[in-house]
Design a protein around this motif. Sequence first.
Motif, mmCIF file in Angstrom:
data_model
loop_
_atom_site.group_PDB
_atom_site.id
_atom_site.type_symbol
_atom_site.label_atom_id
_atom_site.label_comp_id
_atom_site.label_asym_id
_atom_site.label_seq_id
_atom_site.Cartn_x
_atom_site.Cartn_y
_atom_site.Cartn_z
ATOM 1 N N GLU A 213 9.176 -22.828 -58.797
ATOM 2 C CA GLU A 213 9.318 -22.696 -57.347
ATOM 3 C C GLU A 213 10.720 -22.192 -57.008
ATOM 4 O OE1 GLU A 213 6.671 -23.584 -55.474
ATOM 5 O OE2 GLU A 213 7.539 -23.312 -53.505
ATOM 6 N N CYS B 296 9.967 -25.800 -62.414
ATOM 7 C CA CYS B 296 8.523 -25.640 -62.214
ATOM 8 C C CYS B 296 8.180 -24.219 -61.769
ATOM 9 C CB CYS B 296 8.012 -26.646 -61.191
ATOM 10 S SG CYS B 296 8.495 -26.316 -59.497
ATOM 11 N N CYS C 116 12.756 -29.831 -54.194
ATOM 12 C CA CYS C 116 11.809 -28.775 -54.533
ATOM 13 C C CYS C 116 10.487 -29.044 -53.824
ATOM 14 C CB CYS C 116 11.598 -28.730 -56.035
ATOM 15 S SG CYS C 116 10.348 -27.542 -56.548
ATOM 16 N N CYS D 70 7.473 -29.528 -56.888
ATOM 17 C CA CYS D 70 7.316 -30.668 -57.796
ATOM 18 C C CYS D 70 8.064 -31.908 -57.319
ATOM 19 C CB CYS D 70 7.779 -30.289 -59.190
ATOM 20 S SG CYS D 70 9.525 -29.924 -59.329
ATOM 21 N N SER E 212 11.183 -32.633 -57.044
ATOM 22 C CA SER E 212 12.391 -33.049 -57.749
ATOM 23 C C SER E 212 13.611 -32.597 -56.957
ATOM 24 C CB SER E 212 12.419 -32.469 -59.160
ATOM 25 O OG SER E 212 12.429 -31.076 -59.114
ATOM 26 N N CYS F 279 13.670 -23.689 -59.493
ATOM 27 C CA CYS F 279 13.387 -24.957 -60.164
ATOM 28 C C CYS F 279 12.732 -24.677 -61.518
ATOM 29 C CB CYS F 279 12.459 -25.783 -59.287
ATOM 30 S SG CYS F 279 12.038 -27.396 -59.941
HETATM 31 ZN ZN LIG Z 1 10.067 -27.790 -58.789
#
Ligand SMILES: [Zn+2]
Length: 115
Positions: free
Chosen positions: A96, A94, A64, A67, A69, A92
């Motif tokens: 995104e 977050c 991602c 973030c 991840s 994601c």
């Molecule tokens: Zn993310």
Amino acid sequence: MIRNQELVKDVAEGRIRRLISLAKARTLQQRGSDALSKKYVQIAHNIVSHYKVSAGREMKREACAGCDSVLIPGVNCSVRLASQYGYIVYRCRCGEEKHIRYRESLGPKLLQKKV
Ligand SMILES: [Zn+2]
């Protein structure tokens, strides 16, 4: 000199692959992204920028940008198809989104015909 640069590139790409696989294993083990798995991805990004090597298809598709991840469907991201435009959307936790094209030739002419 050229052989040395190729060796550095090979070692860097191997470390990137290893870090991404460690981040995947950690994310699966924890059932979500934690600080350690994100740190693995950040280190992989640092290796890419420092040694100026390609991030690789795996890292581009699975990490991602928001973030840091590793995206694993069903664990920390959702997947849907945007079939009208011909791409896969990974979203994601977050917020995104990552769009990956799966259809090669869907130009503006085809899109205009559908509308
Ligand atoms: Zn993310």
